[in-house]
Design a protein around this motif. Structure first.
Motif, PDB file in Angstrom:
ATOM      1  N   ARG A 187      52.522 -51.535  54.517  1.00  0.00           N
ATOM      2  CA  ARG A 187      53.555 -52.776  53.957  1.00  0.00           C
ATOM      3  C   ARG A 187      54.458 -53.543  54.703  1.00  0.00           C
ATOM      4  O   ARG A 187      55.380 -54.275  54.109  1.00  0.00           O
ATOM      5  N   HIS A 188      54.330 -53.405  56.299  1.00  0.00           N
ATOM      6  CA  HIS A 188      55.420 -53.724  56.669  1.00  0.00           C
ATOM      7  C   HIS A 188      54.533 -54.065  58.549  1.00  0.00           C
ATOM      8  O   HIS A 188      53.270 -52.794  58.135  1.00  0.00           O
ATOM      9  N   ALA A 189      55.287 -54.930  59.015  1.00  0.00           N
ATOM     10  CA  ALA A 189      54.212 -54.371  60.039  1.00  0.00           C
ATOM     11  C   ALA A 189      55.321 -54.903  60.997  1.00  0.00           C
ATOM     12  O   ALA A 189      56.076 -56.202  61.468  1.00  0.00           O
ATOM     13  N   THR A 190      54.751 -54.314  62.002  1.00  0.00           N
ATOM     14  CA  THR A 190      56.501 -54.319  63.566  1.00  0.00           C
ATOM     15  C   THR A 190      55.918 -54.899  64.323  1.00  0.00           C
ATOM     16  O   THR A 190      54.843 -54.980  64.882  1.00  0.00           O
ATOM     17  N   PRO A 191      56.719 -54.988  65.395  1.00  0.00           N
ATOM     18  CA  PRO A 191      56.235 -56.353  66.238  1.00  0.00           C
ATOM     19  C   PRO A 191      55.191 -55.680  67.314  1.00  0.00           C
ATOM     20  O   PRO A 191      55.296 -55.697  68.200  1.00  0.00           O
ATOM     21  N   THR A 192      55.902 -53.845  67.835  1.00  0.00           N
ATOM     22  CA  THR A 192      55.031 -52.588  68.124  1.00  0.00           C
ATOM     23  C   THR A 192      53.807 -52.188  67.670  1.00  0.00           C
ATOM     24  O   THR A 192      53.628 -51.169  68.923  1.00  0.00           O
ATOM     25  N   VAL A 193      53.897 -52.627  66.596  1.00  0.00           N
ATOM     26  CA  VAL A 193      52.290 -52.349  66.446  1.00  0.00           C
ATOM     27  C   VAL A 193      50.796 -51.976  66.969  1.00  0.00           C
ATOM     28  O   VAL A 193      50.762 -50.507  67.203  1.00  0.00           O
ATOM     29  N   VAL A 194      50.910 -52.680  67.359  1.00  0.00           N
ATOM     30  CA  VAL A 194      49.215 -52.608  68.033  1.00  0.00           C
ATOM     31  C   VAL A 194      49.235 -51.214  68.860  1.00  0.00           C
ATOM     32  O   VAL A 194      48.412 -50.534  69.799  1.00  0.00           O
ATOM     33  N   ARG A 195      51.040 -51.893  69.964  1.00  0.00           N
ATOM     34  CA  ARG A 195      51.165 -50.517  71.379  1.00  0.00           C
ATOM     35  C   ARG A 195      51.477 -49.737  70.668  1.00  0.00           C
ATOM     36  O   ARG A 195      51.055 -48.618  71.358  1.00  0.00           O
ATOM     37  N   ASP A 196      52.017 -49.064  69.790  1.00  0.00           N
ATOM     38  CA  ASP A 196      51.980 -48.222  69.256  1.00  0.00           C
ATOM     39  C   ASP A 196      51.006 -47.709  69.009  1.00  0.00           C
ATOM     40  O   ASP A 196      50.857 -46.076  68.925  1.00  0.00           O
ATOM     41  N   ALA A 197      49.966 -48.149  68.351  1.00  0.00           N
ATOM     42  CA  ALA A 197      49.056 -47.264  67.065  1.00  0.00           C
ATOM     43  C   ALA A 197      48.121 -47.036  68.965  1.00  0.00           C
ATOM     44  O   ALA A 197      47.186 -45.810  68.782  1.00  0.00           O
ATOM     45  N   VAL A 198      48.104 -47.914  69.831  1.00  0.00           N
ATOM     46  CA  VAL A 198      46.934 -47.129  71.118  1.00  0.00           C
ATOM     47  C   VAL A 198      48.056 -46.349  72.149  1.00  0.00           C
ATOM     48  O   VAL A 198      47.250 -45.338  71.852  1.00  0.00           O
ATOM     49  N   ASN A 199      49.388 -46.389  71.826  1.00  0.00           N
ATOM     50  CA  ASN A 199      50.525 -45.515  72.692  1.00  0.00           C
ATOM     51  C   ASN A 199      49.345 -43.729  71.847  1.00  0.00           C
ATOM     52  O   ASN A 199      49.884 -42.760  72.167  1.00  0.00           O
ATOM     53  N   GLY A 200      49.884 -43.989  70.049  1.00  0.00           N
ATOM     54  CA  GLY A 200      49.729 -42.847  69.368  1.00  0.00           C
ATOM     55  C   GLY A 200      49.063 -42.262  69.341  1.00  0.00           C
ATOM     56  O   GLY A 200      48.083 -40.671  68.984  1.00  0.00           O
ATOM     57  N   LEU A 201      47.355 -42.659  70.597  1.00  0.00           N
ATOM     58  CA  LEU A 201      46.395 -41.729  70.066  1.00  0.00           C
ATOM     59  C   LEU A 201      46.023 -40.733  71.021  1.00  0.00           C
ATOM     60  O   LEU A 201      45.913 -39.638  70.506  1.00  0.00           O
ATOM     61  N   GLY A 202      47.497 -40.514  71.746  1.00  0.00           N
ATOM     62  CA  GLY A 202      47.831 -39.204  72.527  1.00  0.00           C
ATOM     63  C   GLY A 202      48.530 -38.327  71.081  1.00  0.00           C
ATOM     64  O   GLY A 202      48.367 -36.377  71.687  1.00  0.00           O
ATOM     65  N   LEU A 203      48.302 -38.420  70.298  1.00  0.00           N
ATOM     66  CA  LEU A 203      48.711 -37.014  69.038  1.00  0.00           C
ATOM     67  C   LEU A 203      47.872 -36.856  68.557  1.00  0.00           C
ATOM     68  O   LEU A 203      47.515 -36.078  69.299  1.00  0.00           O
ATOM     69  N   TYR A 204      46.390 -37.093  69.049  1.00  0.00           N
ATOM     70  CA  TYR A 204      44.939 -36.557  68.167  1.00  0.00           C
ATOM     71  C   TYR A 204      44.405 -36.014  69.192  1.00  0.00           C
ATOM     72  O   TYR A 204      43.527 -35.429  68.894  1.00  0.00           O
ATOM     73  N   ARG A 205      44.993 -36.249  71.043  1.00  0.00           N
ATOM     74  CA  ARG A 205      44.489 -36.200  71.786  1.00  0.00           C
ATOM     75  C   ARG A 205      45.026 -35.378  72.762  1.00  0.00           C
ATOM     76  O   ARG A 205      44.230 -34.201  73.790  1.00  0.00           O
TER      77      ARG A 205
END
Length: 309
Positions: free
Chosen positions: A206-224
């Motif tokens: 229910r919120h959209a931070t200014p960094t959400v796209v960058r954070d989503a891409v960076n955070g792929l590292g958590l899964y990998r």
């Protein structure tokens, strides 16, 4: 953001495990006016995901939040290996050292924030950096890596009902395999998360931070970095730290059955099922705040600073 304007937040930067972490404290946190509570967010969020809940707790608790590595205002690892849970735990230890060096903290984790906090909780019995440092743990939508793996393996050996639940969870976890594919997830996330409306529809936040796209891409590292082979750290498989489990019954990513074996991992477990989706701290902040407040109160020792000389 309304909460920040109305209540004020103290912001600082501390050194994590090889990179800087963006630390956020409520006005009372630095003064230790209430039990210290550390909130750890998940993917693809920042500390802001906790603000609706924290807004309901600031009068009684000293609330501490931070952006995990790769998210918000914190530093970004150079490779997926930098997202390994061992680095995440080291960051969490650095935060505890910075905000509450002498008093045990209560931890509240969600999603990947819960996954990494589980590692710290399980390590607390053997790691001198964490021994006696965690007063209680509230976990939401994030089993430990060991717990999830053990549950999946046990389900395969049990009857058809357990295997059916495992199959249901596999359907909920389709994206985990998709995130292992090189390049494609990055392109897809950048394309799909271009607008706040798309973010809300696709991620349920229910919120959209200014960094959400960058954070989503960076955070792929958590899964990998953490979902292949022996991804956890070496630790006992049980904990005596009081654990509160909040289960959103309409979680799109984790089925309630995942937690059925959790009593094997915890000697002191309290479970609450909530009629909500994955981001329950956003959709039901009153309920989450109440549960956190009651659990923290039940497991808090008096603050030595409050005693008279």
């Amino acid at each position: 953001m309304t909460f920040e304007r109305d209540f004020g937040l103290r912001r600082s930067t501390i050194a994590g495990d090889g990179l800087d972490l963006h630390l956020v404290e409520t006005a009372s946190a630095g003064d230790q006016q209430g039990p210290p509570v550390l909130f750890v967010h998940g993917y693809p969020d920042t500390h802001a995901v906790w603000l609706p809940t924290v807004a309901r707790l600031v009068d009684d608790l000293s609330c501490v939040l931070y952006d995990v590595r790769g998210a918000g205002g914190s530093g970004v690892p150079e490779s997926p290996a930098g997202y390994h849970v061992s680095h995440l735990v080291n960051d969490l230890v650095a935060v505890i050292d910075a905000v509450s060096p002498t008093r045990p903290v209560h931890i509240v984790g969600h999603d990947w924030g819960s996954v990494q906090a589980w590692e710290a909780v399980l390590l607390a019995g053997v790691d001198p950096r964490l021994r006696g440092r965690i007063a209680s743990y509230t976990t939401i939508s994030g089993p430990s890596l060991h717990h999830f793996g053990a549950w999946a393996a046990t389900s395969m050996r049990r009857g058809w009902r357990s295997r059916r639940e495992l199959a249901r969870q596999a359907l909920h976890s389709w994206y985990v395999l998709a995130f292992q594919v090189p390049v494609v997830p990055e392109v897809a996330l950048r394309r799909m998360l271009r607008s706040p409306g798309a973010t809300a529809r696709l991620l349920g936040t229910r919120h959209a931070t200014p960094t959400v796209v960058r954070d989503a891409v960076n955070g792929l590292g958590l899964y990998r970095a953490n979902l292949g082979g022996d991804c956890g750290t070496r630790h006992p498989r049980r904990t005596d730290i009081p654990v509160q489990l909040i289960v959103p019954l309409r979680d799109a990513y984790l089925t309630p059955a995942v937690y059925d074996d959790l009593p094997r991992l915890c000697s002191d477990l309290t479970r609450h099922d909530v009629d909500a989706g994955h981001w329950v701290q956003q959709s039901r902040p009153d309920d989450v705040a109440r549960l956190v407040s009651e659990f923290v109160s039940a497991h808090s020792a008096p603050n030595p600073a409050d005693s008279s000389d």
